[in-house]
Design an enzyme around this catalytic site. Structure first.
Site, PDB file in Angstrom:
ATOM      1  N   LEU A 187       0.863  -1.178   0.000  1.00 35.47           N
ATOM      2  CA  LEU A 187       0.000   0.000   0.000  1.00 35.47           C
ATOM      3  C   LEU A 187       0.898   1.227   0.000  1.00 35.47           C
ATOM      4  CD1 LEU A 187      -2.664  -0.928   2.745  1.00 35.47           C
ATOM      5  CD2 LEU A 187      -2.984  -0.983   0.267  1.00 35.47           C
ATOM      6  N   ASP A 188       0.396   2.339  -0.545  1.00 34.95           N
ATOM      7  CA  ASP A 188       1.141   3.591  -0.496  1.00 34.95           C
ATOM      8  C   ASP A 188       1.395   4.007   0.950  1.00 34.95           C
ATOM      9  OD1 ASP A 188       1.060   3.669  -3.234  1.00 34.95           O
ATOM     10  OD2 ASP A 188      -0.535   5.167  -3.358  1.00 34.95           O
ATOM     11  N   VAL A 189       2.402   4.829   1.159  1.00 39.12           N
ATOM     12  CA  VAL A 189       2.808   5.241   2.508  1.00 39.12           C
ATOM     13  C   VAL A 189       1.640   5.796   3.311  1.00 39.12           C
ATOM     14  CG1 VAL A 189       4.218   6.889   3.814  1.00 39.12           C
ATOM     15  CG2 VAL A 189       5.217   5.657   1.889  1.00 39.12           C
TER      16      VAL A 189
END
Length: 304
Positions: free
Chosen positions: A139-141
């Site tokens: 997942l993105d940060v």
């Protein structure tokens, strides 16, 4: 079809009872075992060859044992974090990823910011789990939600195969700027790198195929101040796919300054993975893991 029968873990061994098709004395037991492993258990051929070579397949009476749980190094330095575990068994681990935390280190830097992989290694260490830390997806940060880990090579190979076949389901919820029409159901635009910005991706005719399905939940306000809550499922898994698609459609995520959102709307992009669905690597059973909205997302929803 995966193995539907009973099984036990005994230390590093998986123990199953394959039945007469393997234990019938009239058959060549080694050939029968191999056929059963490849066709009934659906053991990946790469793993089967290694186990055969290292003599880690044993048939004793009616019991067949495979060394699927060897002691392994974590592969990353354990760093403590109070992980929220959503699902766990001998093959899989699903944990909640908070906002602001990357799934894995950037490159080979081990002493940089704390990542989810570091935290999982610490969880393994504290619970006596001697497995390599292997995330199946990312997942993105600043995106929150469930992340799936494979706790042995068998699980990793099987789950990676599901990822390639697009059989792992991911449902997201998002808050976006604008009034999304109920008729907007599918975002089907290829995504490629933005040559003018290293971090960004963009819709590009020469990019990779990317498909996002969208469902309208709620709408507040009107005109330029309207905000919509939408549910999204991924048919593909390109970098920043949801963010790029929504921005291109004219409905950027609240707080997503990289793709047209405003920092004043929210402290991060308003995107959360609320459901993860996969088939168990051994049994084939459908596992559905729900992840409740994080506090900041709930607070924003309540304000709207």
């Amino acid at each position: 079809m995966s193995w539907q029968g009973g099984w036990k873990r005994r230390g590093p061994w998986l123990e199953v009872t394959p039945g007469r098709e393997v234990t019938d004395g009239e058959k060549n037991s080694a050939d029968a075992v191999d056929q059963w492993l490849l066709n009934r258990l659906e053991l990946p051929e790469k793993l089967w060859r290694r186990l055969r070579h290292e003599k880690e397949i044993e048939l004793t009476g009616d019991r067949l044992r495979l060394a699927l749980f060897p002691v392994m190094n974590f592969g990353i330095t354990p760093r403590w974090y109070d992980l929220k575990v959503l699902y766990e068994d001998d093959f899989c681990l699903v944990v909640h990823k908070p906002a602001g935390m990357a799934v894995h280190p950037d490159g080979a830097v081990q002493d940089g910011p704390l990542t989810l992989d570091h935290a999982v290694a610490s969880y393994y260490e504290m619970n006596g789990i001697h497995a390599a830390v292997r995330h199946v997806h990312r997942l993105d940060v600043d995106t929150t939600g469930p992340v799936l880990y494979a706790k042995n090579e068998f699980a990793l190979l099987k789950l990676d195969e599901q990822m390639r076949a697009k059989d792992i389901g991911r449902r997201y919820v998002a808050l976006v700027r604008g009034k999304v029409p109920p008729s907007l159901r599918t975002l089907d635009w290829p995504i490629g790198k933005d040559r003018h910005h290293k971090q960004r991706r963009r819709v590009s005719p020469t990019g990779q195929k990317a498909v996002t399905h969208i469902e309208l939940g709620e709408v507040w306000g009107s005109g330029s101040s309207a905000v919509s809550l939408v549910y999204l499922t991924l048919e593909t898994g390109r970098t920043h796919q949801i963010r790029v698609h929504l921005s291109h459609a004219g409905y950027p995520l609240l707080g997503d300054v990289l793709y047209g959102g405003r920092a004043t709307d929210f402290g991060r992009q308003a995107l959360h993975g609320e459901r993860l669905t996969f088939c168990h690597p051994l049994s084939g059973e459908t596992i559905t893991v729900e992840d409740a909205w994080p506090d900041d997302f709930q607070k924003l929803h309540k304000q709207l």
